[in-house]
Scaffold this motif. Sequence first.
Motif, mmCIF file in Angstrom:
data_model
loop_
_atom_site.group_PDB
_atom_site.id
_atom_site.type_symbol
_atom_site.label_atom_id
_atom_site.label_comp_id
_atom_site.label_asym_id
_atom_site.label_seq_id
_atom_site.Cartn_x
_atom_site.Cartn_y
_atom_site.Cartn_z
ATOM 1 N N LEU A 264 0.812 -1.220 0.000
ATOM 2 C CA LEU A 264 0.000 0.000 0.000
ATOM 3 C C LEU A 264 0.845 1.270 0.000
ATOM 4 C CD1 LEU A 264 -2.996 0.555 -0.159
ATOM 5 C CD2 LEU A 264 -3.042 0.854 2.330
ATOM 6 N N ILE A 265 2.061 1.194 0.552
ATOM 7 C CA ILE A 265 2.934 2.378 0.537
ATOM 8 C C ILE A 265 3.199 2.822 -0.897
ATOM 9 C CG2 ILE A 265 5.291 3.160 1.022
ATOM 10 C CD1 ILE A 265 5.246 1.489 3.540
ATOM 11 N N LEU A 266 3.302 1.853 -1.823
ATOM 12 C CA LEU A 266 3.616 2.182 -3.212
ATOM 13 C C LEU A 266 2.458 2.842 -3.948
ATOM 14 C CD1 LEU A 266 5.607 -1.013 -4.225
ATOM 15 C CD2 LEU A 266 6.517 1.252 -3.707
ATOM 16 N N LEU A 267 1.287 2.895 -3.324
ATOM 17 C CA LEU A 267 0.167 3.596 -3.944
ATOM 18 C C LEU A 267 0.489 5.072 -4.142
ATOM 19 C CD1 LEU A 267 -2.664 3.688 -5.034
ATOM 20 C CD2 LEU A 267 -3.546 3.681 -2.696
ATOM 21 N N SER A 268 1.447 5.579 -3.360
ATOM 22 C CA SER A 268 1.846 6.975 -3.537
ATOM 23 C C SER A 268 2.553 7.202 -4.874
ATOM 24 C CB SER A 268 2.761 7.419 -2.396
ATOM 25 O OG SER A 268 3.855 6.534 -2.280
ATOM 26 N N VAL A 269 3.048 6.130 -5.510
ATOM 27 C CA VAL A 269 3.737 6.299 -6.796
ATOM 28 C C VAL A 269 2.810 6.922 -7.846
ATOM 29 C CG1 VAL A 269 4.839 5.101 -8.725
ATOM 30 C CG2 VAL A 269 5.455 4.508 -6.383
ATOM 31 N N GLY A 319 7.851 14.222 -7.249
ATOM 32 C CA GLY A 319 8.354 12.895 -6.944
ATOM 33 C C GLY A 319 8.837 12.117 -8.150
ATOM 34 N N SER A 320 8.724 12.682 -9.351
ATOM 35 C CA SER A 320 9.124 11.983 -10.581
ATOM 36 C C SER A 320 10.128 12.835 -11.322
ATOM 37 C CB SER A 320 7.900 11.727 -11.456
ATOM 38 O OG SER A 320 8.276 11.409 -12.771
ATOM 39 N N LYS A 321 11.306 12.291 -11.591
ATOM 40 C CA LYS A 321 12.348 13.077 -12.253
ATOM 41 C C LYS A 321 11.946 13.496 -13.663
ATOM 42 C CE LYS A 321 14.977 13.735 -9.075
ATOM 43 N NZ LYS A 321 13.718 13.753 -8.352
ATOM 44 N N ALA A 322 11.273 12.618 -14.384
ATOM 45 C CA ALA A 322 10.831 12.994 -15.729
ATOM 46 C C ALA A 322 9.874 14.169 -15.671
ATOM 47 C CB ALA A 322 10.163 11.795 -16.408
ATOM 48 N N ALA A 323 8.949 14.144 -14.696
ATOM 49 C CA ALA A 323 8.008 15.255 -14.536
ATOM 50 C C ALA A 323 8.736 16.522 -14.116
ATOM 51 C CB ALA A 323 6.934 14.885 -13.506
ATOM 52 N N ASP A 324 9.737 16.388 -13.230
ATOM 53 C CA ASP A 324 10.506 17.557 -12.791
ATOM 54 C C ASP A 324 11.153 18.262 -13.977
ATOM 55 O OD1 ASP A 324 9.867 16.581 -10.317
ATOM 56 O OD2 ASP A 324 11.860 15.766 -9.903
ATOM 57 N N MET A 325 11.883 17.486 -14.765
ATOM 58 C CA MET A 325 12.625 18.081 -15.883
ATOM 59 C C MET A 325 11.683 18.651 -16.936
ATOM 60 S SD MET A 325 15.942 15.530 -16.292
ATOM 61 C CE MET A 325 15.001 14.047 -16.633
ATOM 62 N N ALA A 326 10.582 17.953 -17.170
ATOM 63 C CA ALA A 326 9.621 18.427 -18.163
ATOM 64 C C ALA A 326 8.935 19.709 -17.723
ATOM 65 C CB ALA A 326 8.579 17.347 -18.436
ATOM 66 N N ALA A 327 8.822 19.928 -16.405
ATOM 67 C CA ALA A 327 8.184 21.136 -15.902
ATOM 68 C C ALA A 327 9.123 22.346 -15.966
ATOM 69 C CB ALA A 327 7.722 20.918 -14.455
ATOM 70 N N LEU A 484 3.001 5.099 -16.592
ATOM 71 C CA LEU A 484 4.298 5.218 -15.927
ATOM 72 C C LEU A 484 4.315 4.407 -14.633
ATOM 73 C CD1 LEU A 484 7.092 6.381 -15.544
ATOM 74 C CD2 LEU A 484 6.064 8.476 -14.646
ATOM 75 N N SER A 485 3.213 4.471 -13.881
ATOM 76 C CA SER A 485 3.145 3.742 -12.618
ATOM 77 C C SER A 485 3.181 2.234 -12.865
ATOM 78 C CB SER A 485 1.868 4.116 -11.864
ATOM 79 O OG SER A 485 1.801 5.507 -11.638
#
Length: 631
Positions: A264-269, A319-327, A484-485
């Motif tokens: 359940l912790i991975l639901l945050s992904v 929390g996602s490097k791809a999202a960080d760089m794309a932003a 992605l998840s």
Amino acid sequence: MAGAPSLHGHGGTPSAASPPLSRVGAAALAVERVLGALVEIPVAILVAAEIIVLFMGVVARYVFHTPIVWSDELASILFLWLAMLGAVVAFRRGEHMRMTAVAAKVNPGLRAFLDVLAMTAALAFILLVFPHALEYAEEEVFILTPALEIPNAVRAAALPVGLGLMIAFAVLRLVRHTDLKVVGVALLTTVAVIAAFWLLGPFLRPLGNANLLIFFVGVVAACVFAGVPIAFAFGLATFGYLALTTRTPMMVLVGRMDEGMSHLILLSVPLFVFLGALIEMTGMAKAMVRFLASLLGHVRGGLHYVLVGAMYLVSGISGSKAADMAAVAPVLFPEMKQRGAKEGDLVALLSATGAQTETIPPSLVLITIGSVTGVSISALFTGGMVPGIVLAVTLCAVVWWRYRGEKLDHVKRATGGEILRSFVIAFPAIALPFVIRAAVIEGVATATEVSTLGIVYAIAAGILIYRQFDVRRLMPMLVDTASLSGAILLIIGTATGMAWGLTQSGFSRELAAAMTGLPGGAMTFMAVSIVAFIILGSVLEGIPAIVLFGPLLFPIARAVGIHEVHYAMVVILAMGIGLFAPPFGVGYYAACAIGRVDPVAGMKPILGYLVALFVGLIAVALVPWFSIGFL
């Protein structure tokens, strides 16, 4: 990604330049599109449902003081369906993580063969494990869930359904391939390799732990370097090891995959991935970047400092490097190029900041470490802030040296009023990382639930403050989140099976004994870990490397006297350097794709930044206070 994922496809819809499809191929493409839509709609609904269920749980517990006893159970049931259907979407799109460094360097004919071979190898694993997934789901019929009192098979059925859909998409992809000869050779190669291993089975079993090298080094390396998606490379190696060298029922492998994917912790992904997409869509990322630019834009190398700072802040949200760089990149790169910055240096710094911010909460790697090692996620979130600052300082030192002579005659310095105005606009966005961290530390929400608070906050800010909320983009964002998840979670599932196989073989005990007995104690262990995780980060990426080796190495770190949070920060930063370091670091190529820059252009400029990152890593390793000073 938890880290930056390598989303290099192994197929897709034919482009205009592709040879025309046959009648059968066109029919297969039409069926694939219909079936794809039938998967994408429910998987988008599942992401939305998870957000609603978890947010309701937080509100009921914290506001009304009446916990919903079945919310976590329902979230767990939906989560396995989300993970498997998300993996199906990623499979159809060709977005499962794979290493293409070798395939990219061969001639076009061999590259086409390797792409099809990647598909047939993935199909082989799915076909091998599918009957055992069916058996596993059938066994779960007799188990009732404690709160909802429904058969657990309702949840477990996600495994055979997801695998069955992947089989369908793989067959459709192969049928519509324009070169049937390549398809035939790839299929024969896959069947021949599997048959050879099967015939060698009686000779493999007496080899004992030497089989670990054959399967978990040899088979995994051969598959990964051939371009087989990492999840399926792990799966093939583990299935082969267990089936040919042990007497373990294959249903156990399915159970370990289930355990790894449905924690359940991975639901945050998926929830943090969706939050990262919301930050970009609502304009919050742009507001932060513009505020930082108003502060530092007139300083030599100022926008490069802004890039470092913006990645630090955005990493605390998505929390996602791809999202960080794309932003961040699309906002800053055009202005930086106008000021004379070379595109190679820009993408090199973007990659370096990707590695620098790996420890910034709510990093998916931090969440994964917590889930597989039992280390407190709240402690990891607290411990990750300062190491990121340490590496930011070392990167800024390189920026200062490189741009100390930059000419800024044409740059207008922002007035105090302009800075204040941009700060007021950016404040809701800047506050979000601190709201997320405070909610976890103060006990308002768990590390899993806190992402829903961030999502509600971002939606409210987008609608009420920034007036940027395009409802039409929600469906694609939900599907992208699931894809992605699913790609990440399938890796965790198959890697959990591999880690279980390693543990059962006794390898973990032998490794622990060898590492504990190293001369020099904690310092030698830390040095070996740094080297090992830099290599692992460049080959496996962060999340699979942590799932495989975290349960083995964290107990050893404790045994030699290293604080778990301190060790976590060191290994995460080491993996980050490997992930973003060319020529093998796949994060580097993701940064190049986002910045639309030829990877060759950044090879030389990134060397200085890598040295700076390594210096910062050594500082974090030598000074535990950076990681545990605020615990």
